[in-house]
Design an enzyme around this catalytic site. Structure first.
Site, PDB file in Angstrom:
ATOM      1  N   MET A  99       1.271  -0.920   0.159  1.00 52.79           N
ATOM      2  CA  MET A  99      -0.196  -0.008   0.003  1.00 52.79           C
ATOM      3  C   MET A  99       0.687   1.158   0.070  1.00 52.79           C
ATOM      4  SD  MET A  99      -2.852  -0.939   2.105  1.00 52.79           S
ATOM      5  CE  MET A  99      -2.997  -0.250   3.393  1.00 52.79           C
ATOM      6  N   LYS A 122       5.123  -9.377   9.879  1.00 50.66           N
ATOM      7  CA  LYS A 122       4.811  -9.057  10.875  1.00 50.66           C
ATOM      8  C   LYS A 122       2.507  -9.059  10.694  1.00 50.66           C
ATOM      9  CE  LYS A 122       4.357  -4.098  11.053  1.00 50.66           C
ATOM     10  NZ  LYS A 122       2.712  -3.673  11.454  1.00 50.66           N
ATOM     11  N   ASP A 123       2.543  -8.783   9.695  1.00 57.82           N
ATOM     12  CA  ASP A 123       0.922  -9.138   9.710  1.00 57.82           C
ATOM     13  C   ASP A 123       0.562 -10.714   9.674  1.00 57.82           C
ATOM     14  OD1 ASP A 123       0.483  -5.996   9.211  1.00 57.82           O
ATOM     15  OD2 ASP A 123       1.557  -6.475   7.575  1.00 57.82           O
ATOM     16  N   VAL A 140      10.886  -7.088  10.239  1.00 59.39           N
ATOM     17  CA  VAL A 140      12.189  -5.587  10.046  1.00 59.39           C
ATOM     18  C   VAL A 140      11.709  -5.388  10.987  1.00 59.39           C
ATOM     19  CG1 VAL A 140      14.115  -4.179   8.494  1.00 59.39           C
ATOM     20  CG2 VAL A 140      12.628  -6.451   7.434  1.00 59.39           C
ATOM     21  N   LEU A 146       6.479   2.981   1.714  1.00 64.33           N
ATOM     22  CA  LEU A 146       7.830   2.053   1.860  1.00 64.33           C
ATOM     23  C   LEU A 146       8.877   1.909   2.495  1.00 64.33           C
ATOM     24  CD1 LEU A 146       7.956   1.213  -1.938  1.00 64.33           C
ATOM     25  CD2 LEU A 146       6.326  -0.303  -0.975  1.00 64.33           C
ATOM     26  N   GLN A 152      -9.891  -2.254   2.633  1.00 64.28           N
ATOM     27  CA  GLN A 152     -10.027  -2.825   3.933  1.00 64.28           C
ATOM     28  C   GLN A 152      -9.497  -2.217   4.555  1.00 64.28           C
ATOM     29  OE1 GLN A 152      -5.791  -4.070   1.968  1.00 64.28           O
ATOM     30  NE2 GLN A 152      -4.745  -3.498   4.205  1.00 64.28           N
ATOM     31  N   HIS A 188       9.526  -3.881   3.420  1.00 64.40           N
ATOM     32  CA  HIS A 188       9.233  -3.800   1.533  1.00 64.40           C
ATOM     33  C   HIS A 188      10.231  -4.008   1.173  1.00 64.40           C
ATOM     34  CE1 HIS A 188       5.575  -1.245   3.389  1.00 64.40           C
ATOM     35  NE2 HIS A 188       4.769  -1.787   2.473  1.00 64.40           N
TER      36      HIS A 188
HETATM   37  O1  PAF Z   1      -0.072  -5.778   3.948  1.00 64.02           O
HETATM   38  C1  PAF Z   1      -0.471  -4.442   2.740  1.00 64.02           C
HETATM   39  O2  PAF Z   1       0.201  -3.382   2.587  1.00 64.02           O
HETATM   40  C2  PAF Z   1      -1.494  -4.654   2.707  1.00 64.02           C
HETATM   41  O3  PAF Z   1      -2.554  -5.531   3.748  1.00 64.02           O
HETATM   42  C3  PAF Z   1      -2.069  -5.499   1.412  1.00 64.02           C
HETATM   43  C4  PAF Z   1      -1.198  -6.977   1.211  1.00 64.02           C
HETATM   44  C5  PAF Z   1      -1.119  -5.178   0.214  1.00 64.02           C
HETATM   45  C6  PAF Z   1      -3.625  -5.661   0.534  1.00 64.02           C
HETATM   46  O4  PAF Z   1      -3.775  -4.561   0.531  1.00 64.02           O
END
Ligand code: PAF
Length: 258
Positions: A28, A147-148, A174, A31, A59, A35
């Site tokens: 998203m 992390k997620d 990280v 960065l 989301q 990332h």
């Molecule tokens: O983790 C993220 O940045 C977002 O949830 C993703 C996977 C890019 C989906 O929008």
């Protein structure tokens, strides 16, 4: 690096390259080094690397959270190019959700509880946009950060349940040198809030939900949850708000008991 803003352009760019393997890093934007670790993993394992840059409105369950999400497309494009990304797919919302869009992925199972409980609809939006990106890019590998951790579990479940022919690759969290997990949301913390937020990795370092809760309480942090869940293995997961910023972090307990 080629930047594409339409589905047709990204498909045509991929077709013209004809690489054997394609790595997709969905982002998203905003960065950071987390990332860059995903880009590095994708670069090492694929002939072509695609990064998507899309702040997915579906989301976010709060309009103010969506509005506050940091955006800097130019800086992101430079970071992605320097990291060896071949194609940056940066659509606008109408490209992915045109008028009449009405088909959603509704994950249950791994999407229940934790983030799913505190952010209703969040994983519906994540799973839907990821399935769309998978369908557009048709990657060999797709890269997500640990992390997620619940997001990783939801994506793996979705890929398995819908028989999507790709491998989900998971890259370790990280952290800054002081332990704070990198997140685009960290930019919203004031210097004193950032210091307070260090209680989150300190709480995780206890590997125990009761002790973790005590560490957070001592720092004056109210946690939404501090719990052990099976997220690709037993995981101590925390969601907490510091000032106005909601942060999540986790530690895989298996790793440390080996
Ligand atoms: O983790 C993220 O940045 C977002 O949830 C993703 C996977 C890019 C989906 O929008």
């Amino acid at each position: 690096m080629k930047t594409c803003t339409t589905i047709a352009a990204v498909r045509s760019e991929l077709a013209s390259r004809g690489g054997e393997t394609v790595g997709l890093v969905p982002t998203m934007g905003a960065l950071h080094a987390g990332h860059l670790a995903l880009f590095a993993a994708a670069r090492a394992e694929n002939a072509t690397v695609v990064a998507s840059l899309f702040v997915n409105p579906a989301q976010f369950n709060s309009a103010s959270d969506l509005a506050a999400y940091p955006r800097d497309t130019q800086a992101d494009a430079k970071l992605a190019a320097d990291a060896g990304v071949d194609i940056l797919f940066a659509p606008d919302a109408a490209e992915l959700y045109p008028d009449g869009f009405a088909t959603w992925i509704e994950p249950s199972g791994a999407a229940e509880g934790l983030e799913g409980a505190f952010r209703p609809g969040h994983f519906r939006g994540v799973a839907t946009v990821c399935v769309k990106l998978f369908s557009i890019v048709q990657p060999t590998n797709a890269y997500f950060g640990r992390k997620d951790a619940q997001q990783v579990a939801v994506i793996k479940q979705t890929v398995r349940d819908l028989n999507i022919p790709l491998t989900v690759r998971v890259v370790e969290t990280v952290r800054d040198s002081d332990g704070l997990a990198l997140s685009s949301r960290n930019a919203r913390l004031s210097p004193s809030e950032r210091t307070t937020a260090l209680a989150i990795p300190q709480a995780l370092a206890t590997h125990d939900p009761v002790q973790a809760q005590a560490v957070l309480a001592a720092a004056g942090i109210h946690a939404e949850y501090v719990t052990v869940a099976d997220l690709d293995g037993p995981t101590l997961a925390i969601a907490a708000t510091v000032g106005a910023t909601r942060l999540i972090d986790n530690v895989l307990l298996e790793e440390t008991s080996r």
